[in-house]
Design a protein around this motif. Structure first.
Motif, PDB file in Angstrom:
ATOM      1  N   LEU A  54       0.822  -1.207   0.000  1.00  0.00           N
ATOM      2  CA  LEU A  54       0.000   0.000   0.000  1.00  0.00           C
ATOM      3  C   LEU A  54       0.856   1.257   0.000  1.00  0.00           C
ATOM      4  CD1 LEU A  54      -2.878  -0.905   2.508  1.00  0.00           C
ATOM      5  CD2 LEU A  54      -3.029  -0.676   0.032  1.00  0.00           C
ATOM      6  N   GLU A  55       2.008   1.212   0.656  1.00  0.00           N
ATOM      7  CA  GLU A  55       2.890   2.368   0.655  1.00  0.00           C
ATOM      8  C   GLU A  55       3.444   2.634  -0.742  1.00  0.00           C
ATOM      9  OE1 GLU A  55       3.417   4.485   2.989  1.00  0.00           O
ATOM     10  OE2 GLU A  55       2.328   3.434   4.577  1.00  0.00           O
ATOM     11  N   LEU A  56       3.627   1.553  -1.545  1.00  0.00           N
ATOM     12  CA  LEU A  56       4.159   1.706  -2.903  1.00  0.00           C
ATOM     13  C   LEU A  56       3.102   2.144  -3.907  1.00  0.00           C
ATOM     14  CD1 LEU A  56       6.477  -1.445  -3.050  1.00  0.00           C
ATOM     15  CD2 LEU A  56       7.133   0.937  -2.622  1.00  0.00           C
ATOM     16  N   THR A  57       1.840   2.111  -3.483  1.00  0.00           N
ATOM     17  CA  THR A  57       0.771   2.525  -4.390  1.00  0.00           C
ATOM     18  C   THR A  57       0.828   4.043  -4.595  1.00  0.00           C
ATOM     19  OG1 THR A  57      -0.613   0.709  -3.600  1.00  0.00           O
ATOM     20  CG2 THR A  57      -1.722   2.527  -4.758  1.00  0.00           C
ATOM     21  N   GLN A  58       0.871   4.436  -5.832  1.00  0.00           N
ATOM     22  CA  GLN A  58       0.993   5.862  -6.133  1.00  0.00           C
ATOM     23  C   GLN A  58      -0.332   6.605  -6.001  1.00  0.00           C
ATOM     24  OE1 GLN A  58       2.708   6.118 -10.057  1.00  0.00           O
ATOM     25  NE2 GLN A  58       4.701   5.268  -9.394  1.00  0.00           N
ATOM     26  N   ILE A  59      -1.418   5.896  -6.204  1.00  0.00           N
ATOM     27  CA  ILE A  59      -2.730   6.535  -6.138  1.00  0.00           C
ATOM     28  C   ILE A  59      -3.281   6.350  -4.730  1.00  0.00           C
ATOM     29  CG2 ILE A  59      -5.069   6.595  -7.075  1.00  0.00           C
ATOM     30  CD1 ILE A  59      -3.954   5.398  -9.644  1.00  0.00           C
ATOM     31  N   GLU A  60      -3.528   7.477  -4.036  1.00  0.00           N
ATOM     32  CA  GLU A  60      -4.071   7.443  -2.683  1.00  0.00           C
ATOM     33  C   GLU A  60      -5.568   7.699  -2.742  1.00  0.00           C
ATOM     34  OE1 GLU A  60      -3.996   7.065   1.458  1.00  0.00           O
ATOM     35  OE2 GLU A  60      -2.398   6.714   0.010  1.00  0.00           O
ATOM     36  N   THR A  61      -6.329   6.693  -2.366  1.00  0.00           N
ATOM     37  CA  THR A  61      -7.778   6.817  -2.365  1.00  0.00           C
ATOM     38  C   THR A  61      -8.297   6.598  -0.950  1.00  0.00           C
ATOM     39  OG1 THR A  61      -8.112   4.478  -2.835  1.00  0.00           O
ATOM     40  CG2 THR A  61      -7.911   5.975  -4.749  1.00  0.00           C
ATOM     41  N   THR A  62      -9.588   6.839  -0.808  1.00  0.00           N
ATOM     42  CA  THR A  62     -10.204   6.619   0.510  1.00  0.00           C
ATOM     43  C   THR A  62     -10.153   5.149   0.885  1.00  0.00           C
ATOM     44  OG1 THR A  62     -11.668   8.481   0.089  1.00  0.00           O
ATOM     45  CG2 THR A  62     -12.289   6.971   1.857  1.00  0.00           C
ATOM     46  N   VAL A  63     -10.307   4.281  -0.118  1.00  0.00           N
ATOM     47  CA  VAL A  63     -10.290   2.834   0.148  1.00  0.00           C
ATOM     48  C   VAL A  63      -8.923   2.390   0.624  1.00  0.00           C
ATOM     49  CG1 VAL A  63     -10.593   0.555  -0.880  1.00  0.00           C
ATOM     50  CG2 VAL A  63     -12.126   2.436  -1.520  1.00  0.00           C
ATOM     51  N   THR A  64      -7.884   2.848  -0.091  1.00  0.00           N
ATOM     52  CA  THR A  64      -6.524   2.446   0.333  1.00  0.00           C
ATOM     53  C   THR A  64      -6.181   3.005   1.708  1.00  0.00           C
ATOM     54  OG1 THR A  64      -5.619   4.370  -0.829  1.00  0.00           O
ATOM     55  CG2 THR A  64      -5.730   2.286  -2.045  1.00  0.00           C
ATOM     56  N   LYS A  65      -6.670   4.205   2.003  1.00  0.00           N
ATOM     57  CA  LYS A  65      -6.420   4.785   3.322  1.00  0.00           C
ATOM     58  C   LYS A  65      -7.086   3.970   4.428  1.00  0.00           C
ATOM     59  CE  LYS A  65      -6.768   9.146   5.841  1.00  0.00           C
ATOM     60  NZ  LYS A  65      -7.225  10.570   5.781  1.00  0.00           N
ATOM     61  N   ASN A  66      -8.339   3.531   4.176  1.00  0.00           N
ATOM     62  CA  ASN A  66      -9.032   2.695   5.160  1.00  0.00           C
ATOM     63  C   ASN A  66      -8.348   1.353   5.339  1.00  0.00           C
ATOM     64  OD1 ASN A  66     -10.953   4.683   5.608  1.00  0.00           O
ATOM     65  ND2 ASN A  66     -12.364   3.876   4.050  1.00  0.00           N
ATOM     66  N   TYR A  67      -7.885   0.782   4.194  1.00  0.00           N
ATOM     67  CA  TYR A  67      -7.168  -0.489   4.269  1.00  0.00           C
ATOM     68  C   TYR A  67      -5.900  -0.351   5.120  1.00  0.00           C
ATOM     69  CZ  TYR A  67     -10.088  -2.780   0.745  1.00  0.00           C
ATOM     70  OH  TYR A  67     -11.128  -3.346   0.068  1.00  0.00           O
ATOM     71  N   ARG A  68      -5.185   0.774   4.916  1.00  0.00           N
ATOM     72  CA  ARG A  68      -3.949   0.973   5.666  1.00  0.00           C
ATOM     73  C   ARG A  68      -4.231   1.065   7.170  1.00  0.00           C
ATOM     74  NH1 ARG A  68      -2.576   5.168   3.343  1.00  0.00           N
ATOM     75  NH2 ARG A  68      -1.282   4.239   1.702  1.00  0.00           N
ATOM     76  N   GLN A  69      -5.269   1.780   7.553  1.00  0.00           N
ATOM     77  CA  GLN A  69      -5.620   1.916   8.959  1.00  0.00           C
ATOM     78  C   GLN A  69      -6.026   0.573   9.572  1.00  0.00           C
ATOM     79  OE1 GLN A  69      -8.643   4.910   9.041  1.00  0.00           O
ATOM     80  NE2 GLN A  69      -7.211   6.632   8.799  1.00  0.00           N
ATOM     81  N   GLN A  70      -6.801  -0.196   8.810  1.00  0.00           N
ATOM     82  CA  GLN A  70      -7.234  -1.497   9.323  1.00  0.00           C
ATOM     83  C   GLN A  70      -6.061  -2.468   9.466  1.00  0.00           C
ATOM     84  OE1 GLN A  70     -10.309  -2.750   6.653  1.00  0.00           O
ATOM     85  NE2 GLN A  70     -11.764  -1.146   7.294  1.00  0.00           N
ATOM     86  N   LEU A  71      -5.150  -2.422   8.485  1.00  0.00           N
ATOM     87  CA  LEU A  71      -3.987  -3.316   8.574  1.00  0.00           C
ATOM     88  C   LEU A  71      -3.074  -2.932   9.730  1.00  0.00           C
ATOM     89  CD1 LEU A  71      -3.106  -3.746   4.790  1.00  0.00           C
ATOM     90  CD2 LEU A  71      -4.054  -5.469   6.325  1.00  0.00           C
ATOM     91  N   LYS A  72      -2.935  -1.633   9.987  1.00  0.00           N
ATOM     92  CA  LYS A  72      -2.123  -1.210  11.127  1.00  0.00           C
ATOM     93  C   LYS A  72      -2.762  -1.645  12.445  1.00  0.00           C
ATOM     94  CE  LYS A  72       0.209   2.742   9.010  1.00  0.00           C
ATOM     95  NZ  LYS A  72       0.435   4.206   9.043  1.00  0.00           N
ATOM     96  N   ALA A  73      -4.096  -1.598  12.485  1.00  0.00           N
ATOM     97  CA  ALA A  73      -4.768  -2.085  13.681  1.00  0.00           C
ATOM     98  C   ALA A  73      -4.545  -3.579  13.871  1.00  0.00           C
ATOM     99  CB  ALA A  73      -6.265  -1.772  13.607  1.00  0.00           C
ATOM    100  N   VAL A  74      -4.618  -4.317  12.772  1.00  0.00           N
ATOM    101  CA  VAL A  74      -4.350  -5.758  12.834  1.00  0.00           C
ATOM    102  C   VAL A  74      -2.917  -6.016  13.278  1.00  0.00           C
ATOM    103  CG1 VAL A  74      -4.196  -7.882  11.484  1.00  0.00           C
ATOM    104  CG2 VAL A  74      -6.115  -6.325  11.131  1.00  0.00           C
ATOM    105  N   GLU A  75      -1.980  -5.203  12.770  1.00  0.00           N
ATOM    106  CA  GLU A  75      -0.579  -5.372  13.154  1.00  0.00           C
ATOM    107  C   GLU A  75      -0.389  -5.142  14.650  1.00  0.00           C
ATOM    108  OE1 GLU A  75       3.815  -3.820  11.672  1.00  0.00           O
ATOM    109  OE2 GLU A  75       2.065  -2.510  11.485  1.00  0.00           O
ATOM    110  N   ARG A  76      -1.021  -4.103  15.196  1.00  0.00           N
ATOM    111  CA  ARG A  76      -0.892  -3.839  16.627  1.00  0.00           C
ATOM    112  C   ARG A  76      -1.483  -4.984  17.451  1.00  0.00           C
ATOM    113  NH1 ARG A  76      -2.623   1.347  15.030  1.00  0.00           N
ATOM    114  NH2 ARG A  76      -4.710   0.891  15.826  1.00  0.00           N
ATOM    115  N   LEU A  77      -2.638  -5.485  17.005  1.00  0.00           N
ATOM    116  CA  LEU A  77      -3.273  -6.569  17.754  1.00  0.00           C
ATOM    117  C   LEU A  77      -2.458  -7.853  17.696  1.00  0.00           C
ATOM    118  CD1 LEU A  77      -7.022  -5.971  16.794  1.00  0.00           C
ATOM    119  CD2 LEU A  77      -5.900  -5.486  18.981  1.00  0.00           C
TER     120      LEU A  77
END
Length: 476
Positions: free
Chosen positions: A246-269
């Protein structure tokens, strides 16, 4: 733990049985002794009755209605009768004057008219030596000076003719009583030993199913913790790969932003779950008996400096003063080798690092901004008491403190103090919510693994102090 429980059960079983046996033996002794005393008193009273019936009473010629005892006629045959029974007779006048006695010398014991019997002590032993009955046992300090006596007043009408006193050696009671005490003590001791052995055996049988269940539980915890490490590691790896994509994705959309937040939450858990699994695995290994293969000489001063340096960043971020104080060696100590290893003990470096990182981290977590955390290291030498040297480490803070009712359960696994008490520290309540309640249980396990002790003192609103005492050399 199970050996200590088994030992306590065996001790309690033995102690209760010993008390019951002691009460039983005391009852038997008192019953037998009272029976012996009653038997002696009955014998004396019987002799009094026989002698009283055989007394020869004669009238006095000059004085009408006055009588006297013919001593020679009355006691000539009685002396021979009572000789074989170790019984002595004494006849006193109505004024208390000794007239006739089977003793070779007077006993100089005042007359007490007592038909129930009394025990008297002869002051001088040599008189008893001369007056003792034949074939009696050798005198001792106690029995040779004691007599059991019954005194009967002889009357005709209202005239007192005299006093008859019958004596019996007290060794007839003391000798069998002492033998009974010896027999009861020997029997009680052997019984207590037998009960102790059987109590140890039976407590082992009683603890066996509990121990087996506990071993299965520990094995399950260790196996489950070990098996969970691999899938948790795979989840963390996949989450990190997904975040990298996701960090390498050049196009930043609302969907990718939500995915990034959810994955970070999963990583913390998953990281939190991984720490929990590691803690459970550590405790399971500790319960199963960790080996001391990783033990070596550990300079605790250098270890604490390293931990304090690592925690200094967190302390600076939270505006907390973190201080490390090393108590110098006494001036009279001149051994270069001892001074060089003044703060060195035999232990596991990694476990001790984890111990003090946990305690200092907790102190920083529950201390508000502007507070302070102090770490003190001192060596305690108890040479005068012929005891080993100890290192004492104190971790104190000026934080919110711990309620008194929570202190006894503080080292229990999965126990957490009410998170509401951390509201005063800003975001500490959020940090506390991520805890598993195993940190202090692990700290206690590490301290016990090093044969040490950990204690805590706390006052609400003033702070908490953890005191750790570790022996310099472990017992073999």
């Amino acid at each position: 733990m199970f050996q200590a429980t088994r030992r306590r059960l065996a001790i309690w079983y033995t102690a209760v049985t010993a008390v019951l046996l002691l009460l039983f033996a005391s009852g038997v002794y008192l019953y037998v002794r009272n029976t012996l005393v009653e038997r002696v008193d009955d014998t004396l009273n019987h002799v009094v009755e026989i002698v009283e019936r055989s007394l020869v009473i004669e009238p006095i010629n000059d004085e009408p209605e006055q009588f006297r005892i013919n001593v020679e006629a009355s006691f000539r045959t009685n002396a021979e009768t009572v000789e074989d029974d170790h019984i002595d007779l004494e006849w006193f006048s109505s004024t208390g004057e000794l007239i006739w006695s089977t003793f070779s010398e007077p006993l100089n014991i005042p007359i007490h008219s007592d038909r129930t019997g009394e025990t008297v002590r002869i002051v001088k032993q040599e008189r008893w030596e001369n007056a003792k009955p034949p074939n009696s046992p050798p005198p001792t300090q106690d029995s040779a000076l004691l007599l059991r006596q019954v005194t009967q007043r002889i009357e005709v009408g209202r005239q007192v003719l005299g006093y008859l006193r019958v004596s019996h050696p007290w060794f007839e009671v003391t000798k069998p009583s002492r033998q009974l005490i010896f027999d009861l003590a020997l029997g009680t001791g052997l019984m207590v030993l037998s009960v102790a052995a059987s109590g140890w055996f039976l407590s082992g049988k009683a603890m066996q199913p509990v121990g087996e269940s506990y071993q299965r539980l520990k094995q399950f915890t260790a196996d489950a913790s070990h098996e969970l490490r691999s899938p948790i590691t795979l989840i963390q790896t996949n989450v990190q790969v997904a975040l990298t994509d996701l960090e390498l994705t050049q196009i930043e959309t609302t969907v990718t932003k939500n995915y990034r937040q959810q994955l970070k939450a999963v990583e913390r858990l998953t990281q939190r779950l991984g720490r929990l699994v590691n803690d459970l695995l550590f405790l399971a290994r500790q319960d199963s008996g960790m080996s001391k293969d990783g033990f070596a000489a550990c300079p605790v001063d250098a270890l604490l400096m390293e931990v304090a340096e690592e925690q200094q960043l967190l302390a600076t971020e939270k505006a907390i003063s973190l201080n490390l104080h090393l108590v110098d060696s006494p001036s009279f100590e001149t051994s270069p080798e001892l001074l060089e290893n003044w703060f060195t003990l035999w232990g596991n470096w990694d476990q001790l690092v984890r111990l003090f990182t946990n305690l200092i981290g907790n102190a920083l977590q529950y201390t508000p901004a502007g507070g302070e955390v102090n770490v003190e290291l001192a060596r305690i030498d108890r040479i005068r008491y012929n005891s080993a040297a100890y290192l004492q480490i104190k971790v104190s803070d000026s934080g919110v403190g711990i309620p008194a009712e929570a202190l006894p359960k503080l080292f229990d696994r999965f126990y957490r103090v009410d998170p509401a008490r951390t509201h005063k520290t800003g975001n500490l309540a959020t940090d506390n919510a991520t805890g598993s309640g195993l940190g202090l249980a692990i700290a206690q396990a590490i301290v016990e693994h090093h044969h040490g002790q950990i204690q805590v003192e706390s006052t609400l609103g003033k702070g908490t102090t953890f005191s750790i005492t570790l022996p310099v050399t472990l017992e073999s």
